[in-house]
Write a protein that holds these residues in place. Structure first.
Motif, PDB file in Angstrom:
ATOM      1  N   LEU A  94       5.145   5.178   7.453  1.00 47.23           N
ATOM      2  CA  LEU A  94       4.745   4.548   6.198  1.00 47.23           C
ATOM      3  C   LEU A  94       3.529   5.250   5.597  1.00 47.23           C
ATOM      4  CD1 LEU A  94       5.117   0.797   7.235  1.00 47.23           C
ATOM      5  CD2 LEU A  94       6.718   2.151   5.871  1.00 47.23           C
ATOM      6  N   SER A  95       2.549   5.542   6.419  1.00 53.29           N
ATOM      7  CA  SER A  95       1.330   6.210   5.936  1.00 53.29           C
ATOM      8  C   SER A  95       1.651   7.575   5.342  1.00 53.29           C
ATOM      9  CB  SER A  95       0.324   6.393   7.073  1.00 53.29           C
ATOM     10  OG  SER A  95      -0.144   5.151   7.510  1.00 53.29           O
ATOM     11  N   ARG A  96       2.511   8.315   6.007  1.00 50.77           N
ATOM     12  CA  ARG A  96       2.892   9.634   5.509  1.00 50.77           C
ATOM     13  C   ARG A  96       3.598   9.518   4.160  1.00 50.77           C
ATOM     14  NH1 ARG A  96       5.913  10.813   9.393  1.00 50.77           N
ATOM     15  NH2 ARG A  96       7.951  10.647   8.428  1.00 50.77           N
ATOM     16  N   ARG A  97       4.432   8.502   4.022  1.00 49.13           N
ATOM     17  CA  ARG A  97       5.224   8.362   2.799  1.00 49.13           C
ATOM     18  C   ARG A  97       4.413   7.828   1.621  1.00 49.13           C
ATOM     19  NH1 ARG A  97      10.952   5.960   5.137  1.00 49.13           N
ATOM     20  NH2 ARG A  97      11.548   7.835   6.299  1.00 49.13           N
ATOM     21  N   VAL A  98       3.484   6.912   1.861  1.00 50.50           N
ATOM     22  CA  VAL A  98       2.718   6.351   0.731  1.00 50.50           C
ATOM     23  C   VAL A  98       1.439   7.126   0.461  1.00 50.50           C
ATOM     24  CG1 VAL A  98       3.663   4.035   1.074  1.00 50.50           C
ATOM     25  CG2 VAL A  98       1.438   4.592   2.040  1.00 50.50           C
ATOM     26  N   ARG A  99       1.056   7.984   1.390  1.00 50.63           N
ATOM     27  CA  ARG A  99      -0.111   8.865   1.283  1.00 50.63           C
ATOM     28  C   ARG A  99      -1.355   8.111   0.848  1.00 50.63           C
ATOM     29  NH1 ARG A  99       3.675  12.946  -1.398  1.00 50.63           N
ATOM     30  NH2 ARG A  99       4.666  13.847   0.422  1.00 50.63           N
ATOM     31  N   SER A 100      -1.851   8.402  -0.341  1.00 56.26           N
ATOM     32  CA  SER A 100      -3.119   7.816  -0.806  1.00 56.26           C
ATOM     33  C   SER A 100      -2.966   6.380  -1.288  1.00 56.26           C
ATOM     34  CB  SER A 100      -3.694   8.657  -1.945  1.00 56.26           C
ATOM     35  OG  SER A 100      -2.860   8.539  -3.093  1.00 56.26           O
ATOM     36  N   GLY A 101      -1.734   5.934  -1.452  1.00 55.39           N
ATOM     37  CA  GLY A 101      -1.516   4.582  -1.940  1.00 55.39           C
ATOM     38  C   GLY A 101      -1.544   4.476  -3.453  1.00 55.39           C
ATOM     39  N   ALA A 102      -1.543   5.609  -4.142  1.00 57.95           N
ATOM     40  CA  ALA A 102      -1.540   5.582  -5.607  1.00 57.95           C
ATOM     41  C   ALA A 102      -0.323   4.806  -6.097  1.00 57.95           C
ATOM     42  CB  ALA A 102      -1.512   7.006  -6.152  1.00 57.95           C
ATOM     43  N   ASN A 103      -0.527   4.000  -7.106  1.00 60.26           N
ATOM     44  CA  ASN A 103       0.513   3.144  -7.682  1.00 60.26           C
ATOM     45  C   ASN A 103       1.021   2.080  -6.712  1.00 60.26           C
ATOM     46  OD1 ASN A 103       0.484   4.530 -10.205  1.00 60.26           O
ATOM     47  ND2 ASN A 103       1.724   6.139  -9.275  1.00 60.26           N
ATOM     48  N   ARG A 104       0.225   1.761  -5.726  1.00 59.78           N
ATOM     49  CA  ARG A 104       0.540   0.697  -4.767  1.00 59.78           C
ATOM     50  C   ARG A 104      -0.596  -0.314  -4.863  1.00 59.78           C
ATOM     51  NH1 ARG A 104       5.659   1.851  -2.290  1.00 59.78           N
ATOM     52  NH2 ARG A 104       5.830   4.102  -2.194  1.00 59.78           N
ATOM     53  N   PRO A 105      -0.412  -1.380  -5.649  1.00 59.66           N
ATOM     54  CA  PRO A 105      -1.533  -2.286  -5.940  1.00 59.66           C
ATOM     55  C   PRO A 105      -2.148  -2.986  -4.736  1.00 59.66           C
ATOM     56  CG  PRO A 105       0.529  -3.196  -6.761  1.00 59.66           C
ATOM     57  CD  PRO A 105       0.819  -1.793  -6.303  1.00 59.66           C
ATOM     58  N   LEU A 106      -1.443  -3.062  -3.626  1.00 54.87           N
ATOM     59  CA  LEU A 106      -1.991  -3.757  -2.457  1.00 54.87           C
ATOM     60  C   LEU A 106      -2.740  -2.829  -1.504  1.00 54.87           C
ATOM     61  CD1 LEU A 106       0.925  -6.224  -1.653  1.00 54.87           C
ATOM     62  CD2 LEU A 106      -1.169  -6.663  -2.930  1.00 54.87           C
ATOM     63  N   LEU A 107      -2.735  -1.528  -1.799  1.00 56.18           N
ATOM     64  CA  LEU A 107      -3.427  -0.580  -0.940  1.00 56.18           C
ATOM     65  C   LEU A 107      -4.758  -0.183  -1.562  1.00 56.18           C
ATOM     66  CD1 LEU A 107      -0.540   1.785   0.224  1.00 56.18           C
ATOM     67  CD2 LEU A 107      -1.393  -0.309   1.292  1.00 56.18           C
ATOM     68  N   GLY A 108      -5.797  -0.207  -0.735  1.00 52.77           N
ATOM     69  CA  GLY A 108      -7.136   0.149  -1.198  1.00 52.77           C
ATOM     70  C   GLY A 108      -7.553   1.512  -0.695  1.00 52.77           C
ATOM     71  N   LYS A 109      -8.814   1.617  -0.325  1.00 54.68           N
ATOM     72  CA  LYS A 109      -9.377   2.904   0.098  1.00 54.68           C
ATOM     73  C   LYS A 109      -8.927   3.318   1.491  1.00 54.68           C
ATOM     74  CE  LYS A 109     -13.267   2.383  -2.911  1.00 54.68           C
ATOM     75  NZ  LYS A 109     -14.590   2.797  -3.245  1.00 54.68           N
ATOM     76  N   ASP A 110      -8.375   2.401   2.251  1.00 52.10           N
ATOM     77  CA  ASP A 110      -7.880   2.699   3.599  1.00 52.10           C
ATOM     78  C   ASP A 110      -6.392   2.327   3.664  1.00 52.10           C
ATOM     79  OD1 ASP A 110      -7.477   3.122   6.315  1.00 52.10           O
ATOM     80  OD2 ASP A 110      -8.521   1.287   6.926  1.00 52.10           O
ATOM     81  N   PRO A 111      -5.520   3.156   3.052  1.00 46.84           N
ATOM     82  CA  PRO A 111      -4.097   2.801   3.009  1.00 46.84           C
ATOM     83  C   PRO A 111      -3.487   2.533   4.379  1.00 46.84           C
ATOM     84  CG  PRO A 111      -4.532   4.650   1.557  1.00 46.84           C
ATOM     85  CD  PRO A 111      -5.795   4.399   2.337  1.00 46.84           C
ATOM     86  N   ALA A 112      -3.832   3.342   5.388  1.00 44.56           N
ATOM     87  CA  ALA A 112      -3.243   3.134   6.719  1.00 44.56           C
ATOM     88  C   ALA A 112      -3.662   1.780   7.290  1.00 44.56           C
ATOM     89  CB  ALA A 112      -3.643   4.265   7.660  1.00 44.56           C
ATOM     90  N   GLY A 113      -4.934   1.438   7.152  1.00 44.84           N
ATOM     91  CA  GLY A 113      -5.411   0.139   7.624  1.00 44.84           C
ATOM     92  C   GLY A 113      -4.769  -1.005   6.865  1.00 44.84           C
ATOM     93  N   ASP A 114      -4.623  -0.827   5.564  1.00 46.82           N
ATOM     94  CA  ASP A 114      -3.973  -1.858   4.747  1.00 46.82           C
ATOM     95  C   ASP A 114      -2.515  -2.034   5.164  1.00 46.82           C
ATOM     96  OD1 ASP A 114      -6.336  -2.217   3.316  1.00 46.82           O
ATOM     97  OD2 ASP A 114      -5.733  -0.867   1.701  1.00 46.82           O
ATOM     98  N   LEU A 115      -1.830  -0.921   5.424  1.00 43.83           N
ATOM     99  CA  LEU A 115      -0.433  -1.000   5.854  1.00 43.83           C
ATOM    100  C   LEU A 115      -0.302  -1.768   7.164  1.00 43.83           C
ATOM    101  CD1 LEU A 115       0.781   2.600   4.973  1.00 43.83           C
ATOM    102  CD2 LEU A 115       1.620   0.464   3.960  1.00 43.83           C
ATOM    103  N   ILE A 116      -1.226  -1.540   8.078  1.00 46.01           N
ATOM    104  CA  ILE A 116      -1.198  -2.256   9.355  1.00 46.01           C
ATOM    105  C   ILE A 116      -1.319  -3.758   9.124  1.00 46.01           C
ATOM    106  CG2 ILE A 116      -2.507  -2.684  11.488  1.00 46.01           C
ATOM    107  CD1 ILE A 116      -3.150   0.380  11.454  1.00 46.01           C
ATOM    108  N   GLU A 117      -2.272  -4.151   8.284  1.00 45.23           N
ATOM    109  CA  GLU A 117      -2.485  -5.584   8.008  1.00 45.23           C
ATOM    110  C   GLU A 117      -1.299  -6.207   7.274  1.00 45.23           C
ATOM    111  OE1 GLU A 117      -4.872  -7.553   9.240  1.00 45.23           O
ATOM    112  OE2 GLU A 117      -5.388  -5.731  10.337  1.00 45.23           O
TER     113      GLU A 117
END
Length: 176
Positions: free
Chosen positions: A111-134
């Protein structure tokens, strides 16, 4: 209706729902609906803009309305759902009742590799990997509750996932 149930793909952002759904629909000659794209078209603005200007509750209200509308279609379709569609009990119920639901389950690394920086993903902040885990921790049980089948997609490409779905989903019921 030709006897085939709707196919609904659920899972985390980056699990491949939109890409797999498009290919599955194309392979089977079915209509494809990406629910997030349908919401954007209905609202005339991006998901990010909807979250920023109207809030998540408004987004979820529209999502619930359009989900029910799609699944009320008499013609079978392939539906790619947004990652948070399972947050509402009403959505989980309509999905289970009106579609064959497949959870595309992916590991955090994928998931982290695919969403990368989280751009255009409103639920992801400055730590996309941490946000994905939560987010995954909060939703995994809901995905499991909703899905008729689970496919672990980490080691599969799009066509392999689509082929796997074709093999395991219910078959059309021929007219008598």
């Amino acid at each position: 209706m030709d006897g085939r149930p709707h196919v609904a793909l659920i899972g985390m952002m980056g699990s491949g729902k939109s890409t797999v759904g498009f290919w599955l629909a194309r392979m089977d000659g079915l209509r494809f609906v990406d629910l997030d794209s349908a919401i954007e078209e209905h609202q005339g603005r991006s998901v990010v803009e909807i979250f920023e200007t109207s809030g998540e509750t408004h987004f979820r209200d529209v999502e619930q309305e359009l989900l029910a509308g799609c699944l009320a279609s008499p013609q079978p379709l392939v539906l790619s759902c947004g990652g948070g569609v399972v947050l509402r009990a009403e959505n989980r119920a309509v999905l289970r009742a009106r579609a064959w639901v497949c959870w595309l389950r992916a590991g955090i690394e994928t998931l982290s590799r695919r969403v990368r920086s989280g751009a255009n993903r409103p639920l992801l902040g400055k730590d996309p990997a941490g946000d994905l885990i939560e987010i995954n921790r909060a939703r995994a049980g809901l995905y499991a509750e909703t899905a008729h089948e689970v496919i672990d997609v980490d080691s599969m490409n799009t066509s392999q996932v689509a082929e796997r779905i074709k093999l395991i989903r219910p078959r059309p019921i021929p007219y008598q």
